[in-house]
Structures are given as structure tokens and as C-alpha cells.
Design an enzyme around this catalytic site. Structure first.
Site, PDB file in Angstrom:
ATOM      1  N   LEU A 152       0.746  -1.378   0.137  1.00  0.00           N
ATOM      2  CA  LEU A 152      -0.130   0.567  -0.286  1.00  0.00           C
ATOM      3  C   LEU A 152       1.029   1.405  -0.055  1.00  0.00           C
ATOM      4  O   LEU A 152       0.581   2.081   1.014  1.00  0.00           O
ATOM      5  CB  LEU A 152      -1.210   0.227   0.998  1.00  0.00           C
ATOM      6  N   GLY A 153       1.395   1.560  -1.119  1.00  0.00           N
ATOM      7  CA  GLY A 153       2.575   2.705  -0.661  1.00  0.00           C
ATOM      8  C   GLY A 153       1.608   3.920  -2.155  1.00  0.00           C
ATOM      9  O   GLY A 153       0.337   3.950  -1.960  1.00  0.00           O
ATOM     10  N   ARG A 154       2.280   4.272  -2.623  1.00  0.00           N
ATOM     11  CA  ARG A 154       1.244   5.279  -3.943  1.00  0.00           C
ATOM     12  C   ARG A 154       0.194   5.357  -3.739  1.00  0.00           C
ATOM     13  O   ARG A 154      -0.847   5.408  -4.915  1.00  0.00           O
ATOM     14  CB  ARG A 154       2.663   6.396  -4.614  1.00  0.00           C
ATOM     15  N   ILE A 230       0.801  -5.593 -11.529  1.00  0.00           N
ATOM     16  CA  ILE A 230       0.744  -4.500 -12.198  1.00  0.00           C
ATOM     17  C   ILE A 230       2.383  -3.410 -11.410  1.00  0.00           C
ATOM     18  O   ILE A 230       2.646  -2.129 -11.856  1.00  0.00           O
ATOM     19  CB  ILE A 230       0.089  -2.991 -11.855  1.00  0.00           C
ATOM     20  N   ARG A 232       6.195  -5.769 -10.489  1.00  0.00           N
ATOM     21  CA  ARG A 232       6.588  -6.388 -10.902  1.00  0.00           C
ATOM     22  C   ARG A 232       6.373  -8.098 -11.303  1.00  0.00           C
ATOM     23  O   ARG A 232       6.582  -8.550 -10.304  1.00  0.00           O
ATOM     24  CB  ARG A 232       8.333  -5.589 -10.738  1.00  0.00           C
ATOM     25  N   ASP A 256       0.723  -7.282 -16.281  1.00  0.00           N
ATOM     26  CA  ASP A 256       0.899  -5.875 -17.083  1.00  0.00           C
ATOM     27  C   ASP A 256       2.449  -6.471 -17.055  1.00  0.00           C
ATOM     28  O   ASP A 256       3.273  -5.351 -17.197  1.00  0.00           O
ATOM     29  CB  ASP A 256       0.857  -4.970 -16.722  1.00  0.00           C
ATOM     30  N   GLU A 261      10.898  -9.761 -19.447  1.00  0.00           N
ATOM     31  CA  GLU A 261       9.904  -8.838 -20.796  1.00  0.00           C
ATOM     32  C   GLU A 261      10.939  -8.064 -21.505  1.00  0.00           C
ATOM     33  O   GLU A 261      12.440  -8.037 -21.313  1.00  0.00           O
ATOM     34  CB  GLU A 261       9.511  -7.491 -19.792  1.00  0.00           C
ATOM     35  N   HIS A 279       3.418  -4.738 -20.022  1.00  0.00           N
ATOM     36  CA  HIS A 279       3.990  -3.522 -19.319  1.00  0.00           C
ATOM     37  C   HIS A 279       3.525  -1.800 -20.098  1.00  0.00           C
ATOM     38  O   HIS A 279       4.679  -1.473 -20.004  1.00  0.00           O
ATOM     39  CB  HIS A 279       5.479  -3.832 -18.947  1.00  0.00           C
TER      40      HIS A 279
HETATM   41  C1  8YV Z   1       7.847   2.270 -16.689  1.00  0.00           C
HETATM   42  C2  8YV Z   1       7.086   1.624 -14.620  1.00  0.00           C
HETATM   43  O1  8YV Z   1       7.096   1.753 -17.792  1.00  0.00           O
HETATM   44  O2  8YV Z   1       7.840   3.576 -13.260  1.00  0.00           O
HETATM   45  C3  8YV Z   1       8.311   1.770 -14.070  1.00  0.00           C
HETATM   46  O3  8YV Z   1       8.807   1.490 -12.671  1.00  0.00           O
HETATM   47  O4  8YV Z   1       7.630   0.420 -14.294  1.00  0.00           O
HETATM   48  C4  8YV Z   1       7.034   2.338 -15.752  1.00  0.00           C
HETATM   49  O5  8YV Z   1       6.044   3.178 -15.877  1.00  0.00           O
HETATM   50  C5  8YV Z   1       9.501   1.912 -16.949  1.00  0.00           C
HETATM   51  O6  8YV Z   1       9.903   2.600 -16.353  1.00  0.00           O
HETATM   52  C6  8YV Z   1       9.941   1.992 -18.561  1.00  0.00           C
HETATM   53  O7  8YV Z   1      11.198   1.628 -18.197  1.00  0.00           O
END
Ligand code: 8YV
Length: 313
Positions: A152-154, A230, A232, A256, A261, A279
Site C-alpha cells: 500500500l504505497g503511492r 501491475i 514487477r 502488466d 520482458e 508493461h
Molecule cells: C515504466 C515502470 O514503464 O515506473 C516504473 O517502475 O515500470 C514503468 O512506469 C518503466 O520504468 C519504463 O522503463
């Protein structure tokens, strides 16, 4: 004053890259036909790395840059940057929090709706002509259901606000309860998963989080449960997830992010109970421009001796 020299590891939004190239001497690493030779030549002049979250900066790259002062990241997650190496050398690191929170949280809700209401299957039902033969099978409501947020971060908090708008009950799991948050807190992923209909991974990742969503967590989520990720790919044990999706020991997943990847495990493509995204949670013109701007502001602040707007270390 001579412009500082910056190593850029990969492309990002065109307009922002063009401004970066006016403000700094930019060396494009990905265009070098012989990267070691290229680094041997320009390496000593480089004072900054500008990198994307997915490309990061490992210790091997940083070692080629003896005069490196700062690594600025296009993205909030810095799990692909060797922070230990940077810390040991006094190299600063920045990321881009806040500017992408809304879009990433929106993608979380979009995946939640897309899996529960089977939006891609419905689209296919219309396009394929199957609708003429029969209505599509019924789907699942999200209102009145229980959403568990892992981290529960931002972003997690932005998801919680959105889920409240969809009349969902929301609980969360964090290492410790968050001050000032009235939502029910669970100390671990298994106990949260056992209570909820949807489990959404929103946590920032480091090596200690690898495989946190594993077979016991998926078992606890159960055959009516859905996983949304959403954050990692490394936070989820993908082998366990694929097995759970194949055997329907969970209902569905909306993803996502993945391991490896963009060359993801092809087994995902065979499954009809996953909704896949490349992603792309922060992938809007508005947000990618804001990310590029904030990354540049960190560079400009560093080279003019001002406080970094969004430092990690
Ligand atoms: C970006 C992300 O797509 O902010 C992040 O950590 O995974 C995504 O917002 C990514 O950093 C683009 O390289």
C-alpha cells in the site's frame, strides 16, 4: 560551460529525448555496434546515466564509467539499478514517483475489470460473429467484492481510492500497518489472499520480494480468486502462477508485468483466463512526458548543485 555528458541506455518518448539532447551531450548506448569499445572511448567523460526502469544500470556498466556521478531513472522502480554499487561509490540515484501513480492505478483497475468482466473475450465474441449464434457466457461482478492490495504505497493507495469508487471492500498487506489508513491490515500475503476475491500486487520490488506471491498464496486466493500484477514480474512465482491458471486453482489473472520482458513465457499466451498487457501501465503520452521531464529535472538539479527533486539515494 561545457554541457555534461550523459549515457542514455535506450529510447523513450521522442519529444523528451529531443530536449535532453539539447541540454546535454547524449551518448546513445543502444546504437553502439561494439558496446565495450564505445564505453572504453566515451566512458571516462560520462557523468550521468539516464536509463529506463526496465534497462536499469548494473555494476558492470557503472564500472566502465569512472567519473559517474548520478543515475537518473525513467520510471519509479529502481530494482534494475545496482543501488549497492552506487551507494559504495557515492553515485546518486533518482526515480520518478507520483507522476505515474494515477495511470498505473488506472491500469490496475482496467485489468481488474477486464478479467472479471472478460472484456477481451467479449470483444472477440463480437468480432468473430459468435454473438449471432449465442450470447457470451456470464461474467463476474466487482462491486461488493473484496480487493486485497499487496503493497500500500503511492500506487496501492491510488488503487484503494479507485476501488472504493467501484463499491469494493479493500484490505491490504504491508510489512507494517500504515499510519492514518483505516483499511484492514494483514501481516502477510497468505492471510490477505485467503480473505479476498481479487489480489492486486502494487508493491515496489527488490530482491527480497522475489516469488513472494507463491503457490501457498495462490492456493489461499482459491478457485474464485483473481490475481492482478501491475508491479514487477519477479514478485510472482511464475511457474506457480501458470500451474494455478492451468488447473483453475485460481480463476484468472490480469498481468502488466512478467519475468523476462518482453520475451515472456509463451505458456501465458495459450491460456484463456489471463488478460495480458505489455508493461504499459504508465504508457500514456501525458505520463511518459511527465516522467521524462522529471528525469531531466533531476539531471539539471544535479549539475547546477541544487537539491535533487526525487532522490532514491
Ligand atoms: C515504466 C515502470 O514503464 O515506473 C516504473 O517502475 O515500470 C514503468 O512506469 C518503466 O520504468 C519504463 O522503463
Amino acid at each position: 560551460m561545457r554541457k555534461p555528458e550523459v549515457l542514455l541506455t535506450g529510447t523513450y518518448i521522442e519529444e523528451e529525448m529531443a530536449i535532453l539532447e539539447r541540454q546535454f551531450v547524449v551518448h546513445r548506448l543502444w546504437e553502439a555496434s561494439d558496446a565495450p569499445e564505445f564505453l572504453a572511448e566515451v566512458g571516462p567523460r560520462i557523468r550521468a546515466i539516464a536509463t529506463r526502469g526496465d534497462l536499469g544500470a548494473d555494476a558492470a556498466l557503472m564500472r566502465e564509467l569512472p567519473n559517474l556521478e548520478i543515475v537518473v531513472c525513467f520510471g519509479v522502480g529502481v530494482d534494475a539499478i545496482d543501488l549497492e554499487h552506487a551507494r559504495a561509490r557515492g553515485i546518486r540515484v533518482t526515480n520518478t514517483p507520483d507522476v505515474l501513480t494515477a495511470d498505473v492505478a488506472d491500469m490496475g483497475m482496467a485489468l481488474l475489470l477486464a478479467t472479471a468482466r472478460r472484456i477481451p473475450a467479449g470483444d472477440h465474441h463480437v468480432r468473430s460473429g459468435a454473438w449471432i449464434q449465442a450470447p457470451m457466457p456470464l461474467t463476474t461482478s466487482i462491486s461488493g467484492k473484496h480487493l486485497g492490495i499487496l503493497g500500500l504505497g503511492r500506487v496501492g493507495q491510488a488503487v484503494a481510492r479507485r476501488a472504493a469508487g467501484f463499491d469494493m471492500r479493500v484490505s491490504y498487506c504491508n510489512p507494517r500497518p500504515r499510519q492514518g489508513i483505516a483499511l484492514p491490515w494483514y501481516p502477510d500475503a497468505v492471510s490477505l489472499a485467503a480473505e479476498v476475491d481479487f489480489l492486486m500486487v502494487c508493491a515496489s520490488a527488490d530482491a527480497s520480494m522475489r516469488g513472494l506471491v507463491n503457490a501457498p498464496v495462490l492456493d489461499a486466493l482459491g478457485p474464485k480468486g483473481t490475481l492482478i500484477n501491475i508491479a514487477r514480474g519477479l514478485i510472482v512465482d511464475e511457474a506457480a502462477l501458470l500451474q494455478a491458471l492451468r488447473t483453475r486453482s485460481i480463476a484468472a489473472a490480469g498481468l502488466d508485468v512478467f519475468l523476462n520482458e518482453p520475451g515472456i513465457d509463451p505458456a501465458f499466451i495459450e491460456l484463456d483466463n489471463v488478460v495480458l498487457q505489455p508493461h504499459n501501465a504508465s504508457g500514456t503520452v501525458e505520463t511518459r512526458s511527465a516522467i521524462g521531464r522529471l528525469m531531466r529535472e533531476n539531471l539539471l538539479a544535479h549539475f547546477s548543485g541544487q537539491d535533487l527533486p526525487t532522490p532514491v539515494i
